[in-house]
Design a protein around this motif. Structure first.
Motif, short mmCIF file in Angstrom:
data_model
loop_
_atom_site.label_atom_id
_atom_site.label_comp_id
_atom_site.label_asym_id
_atom_site.label_seq_id
_atom_site.Cartn_x
_atom_site.Cartn_y
_atom_site.Cartn_z
N THR A 103 19.13 -2.71 -104.43
CA THR A 103 19.28 -2.55 -103.27
C THR A 103 20.62 -2.49 -102.61
O THR A 103 21.56 -2.93 -103.11
N HIS A 104 20.87 -1.95 -101.19
CA HIS A 104 22.10 -1.66 -100.73
C HIS A 104 22.18 -3.15 -99.96
O HIS A 104 21.34 -3.89 -99.90
N PRO A 105 23.77 -3.32 -99.47
CA PRO A 105 24.07 -4.59 -99.04
C PRO A 105 23.26 -5.00 -97.59
O PRO A 105 22.83 -6.21 -97.32
N GLY A 106 22.83 -4.12 -97.05
CA GLY A 106 21.97 -4.40 -95.78
C GLY A 106 20.33 -4.42 -96.05
O GLY A 106 19.70 -4.65 -94.93
N ALA A 107 19.89 -4.25 -97.26
CA ALA A 107 18.64 -4.33 -97.32
C ALA A 107 17.81 -5.79 -96.90
O ALA A 107 18.53 -6.57 -97.01
N ARG A 108 16.58 -5.52 -96.82
CA ARG A 108 15.79 -6.65 -96.57
C ARG A 108 14.57 -7.03 -97.66
O ARG A 108 14.01 -5.89 -97.98
N LEU A 109 14.23 -8.26 -97.66
CA LEU A 109 13.12 -8.64 -98.68
C LEU A 109 12.27 -9.44 -97.87
O LEU A 109 12.67 -10.49 -97.31
N PHE A 110 11.17 -8.87 -97.95
CA PHE A 110 9.96 -9.79 -97.59
C PHE A 110 8.88 -10.23 -98.60
O PHE A 110 8.51 -9.37 -99.44
N VAL A 111 8.28 -11.41 -98.44
CA VAL A 111 7.20 -11.77 -99.42
C VAL A 111 6.14 -12.31 -98.24
O VAL A 111 6.39 -12.93 -97.13
N ASP A 112 4.88 -12.57 -98.89
CA ASP A 112 3.85 -13.27 -98.18
C ASP A 112 4.09 -14.74 -98.08
O ASP A 112 5.07 -15.17 -98.49
N GLY A 113 3.41 -15.19 -97.01
CA GLY A 113 3.66 -16.86 -96.94
C GLY A 113 4.14 -16.98 -95.56
O GLY A 113 4.32 -18.22 -95.04
N GLY A 114 4.25 -16.05 -94.48
CA GLY A 114 4.89 -16.25 -93.17
C GLY A 114 3.71 -15.86 -92.27
O GLY A 114 2.59 -16.33 -92.74
N ASP A 115 3.96 -15.45 -91.14
CA ASP A 115 3.04 -14.98 -90.21
C ASP A 115 3.00 -13.57 -89.73
O ASP A 115 3.42 -13.18 -88.75
N PRO A 116 2.72 -12.61 -90.62
CA PRO A 116 2.30 -12.80 -92.07
C PRO A 116 3.28 -12.86 -93.20
O PRO A 116 3.00 -13.08 -94.26
N LEU A 117 4.67 -12.66 -92.90
CA LEU A 117 5.48 -12.43 -93.87
C LEU A 117 6.67 -13.30 -93.69
O LEU A 117 6.90 -13.79 -92.56
N ARG A 118 7.51 -13.48 -94.75
CA ARG A 118 8.78 -14.34 -94.59
C ARG A 118 9.73 -13.38 -94.98
O ARG A 118 9.54 -12.96 -96.27
N GLU A 119 10.84 -13.51 -94.41
CA GLU A 119 11.92 -13.06 -95.05
C GLU A 119 12.82 -13.64 -96.09
O GLU A 119 13.17 -14.98 -95.61
N LEU A 120 13.17 -13.19 -97.21
CA LEU A 120 14.15 -14.07 -97.93
C LEU A 120 15.42 -13.46 -97.92
O LEU A 120 15.39 -12.15 -98.21
N PRO A 121 16.51 -14.25 -98.34
CA PRO A 121 18.00 -13.54 -98.37
C PRO A 121 18.06 -13.07 -99.80
O PRO A 121 17.62 -13.55 -100.64
N ILE A 122 18.77 -11.73 -99.93
CA ILE A 122 18.86 -11.10 -101.23
C ILE A 122 20.30 -11.64 -101.71
O ILE A 122 21.24 -11.21 -101.05
N PRO A 123 20.43 -12.34 -102.63
CA PRO A 123 21.66 -13.19 -102.89
C PRO A 123 22.68 -11.94 -103.68
O PRO A 123 22.24 -11.06 -104.25
N ARG A 124 24.01 -11.90 -102.95
CA ARG A 124 24.77 -10.96 -103.25
C ARG A 124 26.18 -11.86 -104.18
O ARG A 124 26.34 -12.84 -103.71
N LEU A 125 26.68 -11.08 -105.24
CA LEU A 125 27.59 -11.51 -105.79
C LEU A 125 28.88 -11.38 -104.81
O LEU A 125 29.10 -10.35 -104.02
N SER A 126 29.87 -12.52 -104.61
CA SER A 126 30.79 -12.45 -103.76
C SER A 126 32.09 -11.61 -104.37
O SER A 126 32.30 -11.57 -105.36
#
Length: 145
Positions: free
Chosen positions: A122-145
């Motif tokens: 993914t590119h640095p601004g990408a977003r990750l969603f998984v189920d378990g929210g209302d209806p989804l929750r967003e998880l941060p994508i870890p990036r190496l510093s």
């Protein structure tokens, strides 16, 4: 196409912040109902649907001829922990997963590897969603510093 989805999947697809040009990765696509609904919402974008099950990928492929021919939908049989981008493949803008143990906390060791693979695809601004929210929750994508 979303009208043929279960109410739960329709709600999840509707909640994704899709743009017509989005490059989307679905992890654990199963037979492809959500992937087809996402592809229907894309014009110049595309979705790559992955699943570790050959049977699921075969089902998706059998039911998705027109979308695959258009280039808006592609499928690959691979577990997220083993996923690497194909040569020439552009990074993804959006990733989503529904009932994937590596991303919902059920399998933390696999989850760490999965997050590394997602970060690499993914590119640095990408977003990750998984189920378990209302209806989804967003998880941060870890990036190496």
């Amino acid at each position: 196409m979303t009208s043929r989805l279960s109410p739960r999947l329709a709600e999840i697809v509707a909640a994704l912040p899709l743009q017509p040009q989005s490059r989307v990765l679905e992890i654990g696509c199963g037979p492809g109902a959500a992937a087809r609904a996402v592809a229907d919402r894309l014009s110049t974008g595309h979705i790559l649907a992955i699943d570790r099950s050959r049977k699921a990928i075969d089902q998706l492929t059998a039911a998705s001829g027109e979308l695959m021919a258009s280039g808006r939908l592609r499928a690959r049989c691979v577990a997220v922990e083993d996923f690497v981008m194909a040569e020439g493949e552009e990074p993804f803008d959006l990733v989503f997963a529904i009932r994937v143990g590596a991303l919902d906390g059920r399998h933390p060791v696999a989850g760490r590897t999965a997050m590394e693979r997602i970060a690499a695809a993914t590119h640095p601004g990408a977003r990750l969603f998984v189920d378990g929210g209302d209806p989804l929750r967003e998880l941060p994508i870890p990036r190496l510093s």
